[in-house]
Design a protein around this motif. Structure first.
Motif, mmCIF file in Angstrom:
data_model
loop_
_atom_site.group_PDB
_atom_site.id
_atom_site.type_symbol
_atom_site.label_atom_id
_atom_site.label_comp_id
_atom_site.label_asym_id
_atom_site.label_seq_id
_atom_site.Cartn_x
_atom_site.Cartn_y
_atom_site.Cartn_z
ATOM 1 N N GLU A 62 4.599 21.667 12.214
ATOM 2 C CA GLU A 62 5.945 21.131 12.371
ATOM 3 C C GLU A 62 6.076 19.732 11.783
ATOM 4 N N VAL A 63 4.987 18.990 11.726
ATOM 5 C CA VAL A 63 5.015 17.601 11.282
ATOM 6 C C VAL A 63 4.608 17.456 9.811
ATOM 7 N N ARG A 64 3.835 18.399 9.306
ATOM 8 C CA ARG A 64 3.309 18.314 7.937
ATOM 9 C C ARG A 64 4.406 18.132 6.885
ATOM 10 N N PRO A 65 5.545 18.862 6.938
ATOM 11 C CA PRO A 65 6.591 18.639 5.922
ATOM 12 C C PRO A 65 7.136 17.201 5.928
ATOM 13 N N MET A 66 7.215 16.606 7.107
ATOM 14 C CA MET A 66 7.705 15.228 7.190
ATOM 15 C C MET A 66 6.715 14.269 6.513
ATOM 16 N N VAL A 67 5.431 14.459 6.729
ATOM 17 C CA VAL A 67 4.430 13.604 6.101
ATOM 18 C C VAL A 67 4.399 13.852 4.592
ATOM 19 N N ASP A 68 4.586 15.104 4.173
ATOM 20 C CA ASP A 68 4.648 15.410 2.732
ATOM 21 C C ASP A 68 5.830 14.689 2.085
ATOM 22 N N GLU A 69 6.975 14.688 2.739
ATOM 23 C CA GLU A 69 8.149 13.973 2.213
ATOM 24 C C GLU A 69 7.912 12.469 2.200
ATOM 25 N N LEU A 70 7.222 11.969 3.197
ATOM 26 C CA LEU A 70 6.875 10.544 3.239
ATOM 27 C C LEU A 70 5.981 10.188 2.049
ATOM 28 N N ASN A 71 5.019 11.061 1.744
ATOM 29 C CA ASN A 71 4.155 10.829 0.589
ATOM 30 C C ASN A 71 4.951 10.867 -0.712
ATOM 31 N N LEU A 72 5.928 11.778 -0.816
ATOM 32 C CA LEU A 72 6.789 11.823 -2.006
ATOM 33 C C LEU A 72 7.607 10.540 -2.126
ATOM 34 N N LEU A 73 8.095 10.034 -1.001
ATOM 35 C CA LEU A 73 8.840 8.775 -1.004
ATOM 36 C C LEU A 73 7.954 7.626 -1.479
ATOM 37 N N PHE A 74 6.719 7.568 -0.980
ATOM 38 C CA PHE A 74 5.792 6.530 -1.429
ATOM 39 C C PHE A 74 5.584 6.622 -2.939
ATOM 40 N N GLU A 75 5.465 7.827 -3.470
ATOM 41 C CA GLU A 75 5.256 8.000 -4.909
ATOM 42 C C GLU A 75 6.476 7.527 -5.695
ATOM 43 N N ARG A 76 7.691 7.853 -5.208
ATOM 44 C CA ARG A 76 8.904 7.400 -5.904
ATOM 45 C C ARG A 76 9.023 5.880 -5.879
ATOM 46 N N VAL A 77 8.681 5.260 -4.762
ATOM 47 C CA VAL A 77 8.739 3.800 -4.666
ATOM 48 C C VAL A 77 7.701 3.176 -5.601
ATOM 49 N N ARG A 78 6.497 3.769 -5.662
ATOM 50 C CA ARG A 78 5.465 3.263 -6.562
ATOM 51 C C ARG A 78 5.933 3.342 -8.020
ATOM 52 N N GLN A 79 6.558 4.465 -8.385
ATOM 53 C CA GLN A 79 7.066 4.617 -9.747
ATOM 54 C C GLN A 79 8.181 3.612 -10.032
ATOM 55 N N ASP A 108 0.852 -1.193 0.000
ATOM 56 C CA ASP A 108 0.000 0.000 0.000
ATOM 57 C C ASP A 108 0.886 1.241 0.000
ATOM 58 N N LEU A 109 0.984 1.874 -1.159
ATOM 59 C CA LEU A 109 1.821 3.066 -1.299
ATOM 60 C C LEU A 109 0.977 4.315 -1.517
ATOM 61 N N SER A 110 -0.263 4.276 -1.074
ATOM 62 C CA SER A 110 -1.131 5.448 -1.217
ATOM 63 C C SER A 110 -0.653 6.538 -0.259
ATOM 64 N N PRO A 111 -0.945 7.806 -0.600
ATOM 65 C CA PRO A 111 -0.475 8.907 0.247
ATOM 66 C C PRO A 111 -1.107 8.863 1.640
ATOM 67 N N VAL A 112 -0.351 9.359 2.595
ATOM 68 C CA VAL A 112 -0.832 9.468 3.970
ATOM 69 C C VAL A 112 -1.664 10.739 4.061
ATOM 70 N N ASN A 113 -2.814 10.663 4.717
ATOM 71 C CA ASN A 113 -3.672 11.832 4.895
ATOM 72 C C ASN A 113 -3.010 12.781 5.890
ATOM 73 N N ALA A 114 -2.636 13.961 5.418
ATOM 74 C CA ALA A 114 -1.916 14.921 6.261
ATOM 75 C C ALA A 114 -2.840 15.961 6.863
ATOM 76 N N GLY A 115 -4.147 15.760 6.778
ATOM 77 C CA GLY A 115 -5.085 16.732 7.314
ATOM 78 C C GLY A 115 -4.961 16.874 8.818
ATOM 79 N N ALA A 116 -5.109 18.099 9.317
ATOM 80 C CA ALA A 116 -5.118 18.438 10.752
ATOM 81 C C ALA A 116 -3.823 18.098 11.470
ATOM 82 N N LEU A 117 -2.725 18.016 10.733
ATOM 83 C CA LEU A 117 -1.433 17.778 11.385
ATOM 84 C C LEU A 117 -0.816 19.118 11.791
#
Length: 161
Positions: A57-74, A45-54
């Protein structure tokens, strides 16, 4: 005077500690929600993590995690295309060899026919070498660094504090 001052402080200190604990726990609840969401995932499961209501300080880390998931999926998709292309490329020489061997049954093959079979086998050998080389290069690229496990909740609590 000191006893009159220390009495209310002694009574209010636990209440203040409870209020701080409640505030920190409440502010880290979205981080805990993301942790639970990640813990429930399957390996594929490489779908993006829902970053709502974070917290901000933590949102950039979750955004990078979502980018990593996208690169792994590709990367997985590219590997699947590579395997499909390799299988297709291997079918042609194998089919020619199989047809040649079927034609050769019960007869003496001519030198031209034998050379055609050897050429097809050499082509197949070259394709296999190219696939092995590509897989070795992919393995070297994948082995870039070491993976380190971190405790996200503890890190987030430290950053919020």
């Amino acid at each position: 005077l000191a006893l009159r001052t220390a009495g209310p402080i002694a009574l209010l200190a636990p209440l203040l500690a409870l209020a701080v604990w409640w505030a920190v726990s409440g502010s880290l609840a979205p981080v805990e929600r993301v942790r639970r969401q990640l813990a429930k995932r399957q390996a594929d499961d490489l779908s993006p993590v829902n970053a709502g209501a974070l917290p901000d300080e933590v949102r950039p880390m979750v955004d990078e995690l979502n980018l990593l998931f996208e690169r792994v999926r590709q990367a997985f998709e590219a590997q699947q295309h590579f395997v499909a292309d390799a299988a297709h490329e291997l079918r042609s020489p194998l089919t020619r060899i199989r047809m040649g061997l079927e034609l050769m049954q019960g007869s003496t093959p001519s030198p031209a026919f034998r050379s055609e079979i050897l050429r097809n086998i050499a082509e197949l050998d070259q394709l296999v070498d190219e696939i092995l080389l590509a897989s070795r290069l992919d393995a070297r690229e994948a082995d870039v660094g070491t993976v380190e496990s971190i405790e996200l909740l503890g890190l987030a609590a430290e950053e919020v504090a």
